[in-house]
Scaffold this motif. Sequence first.
Motif: not given
Length: 179
Positions: A33-36, A54-55, A95-96, A101-110
Amino acid sequence: MAEAGLEVVGRWVFFQAWGHPNVRATHRTTFEITSDDYLTPRGDCIIGIRSSVTPRSLPQWFKSLARSRDSIIIVVLCSGGVCDTAVGRGHPGLSFGDGRRMVFRRSSHVGPETVMIGSSKAATDLRRDLVEVLRRGAVLRVGMTVVRRSEVEGGGLQPPSAGPQYDSDGRAGARGVLN
């Protein structure tokens, strides 16, 4: 009047974004979800634009709880009478810091845009009727909360010992569910 076994813990964040004709929701590992205020066809993970949050602007209580390894994050996405949910977890490295951009991930990437890892859903897994509503540019209402697993596991919620108890009209009563 409080029911026996009912416990009120936690808070919710509610905000809105908007759909767009280019919402495809075909990405296999994230949704965003983005603020763009625009979306190109390449943005196959983006499900909402013009987000009011946003985060970086998430409340401090949410960020603090989400930075626990013990955290569970729940996201509810609703548009045009259709809702879907995703459940994931937080991480101490969140870190937010992203202001778009607000990204929701399946992976553990931060990364600075990451608000949830280990998501139960990516864009491709979202209800297709929800995606169709968003393609028409409808408002996307988002609700998010975070709890600690230890609060849920140790918070007094116990499975029913003898199955649900039913009211005279055949509906399961709260006693049978929360015991």
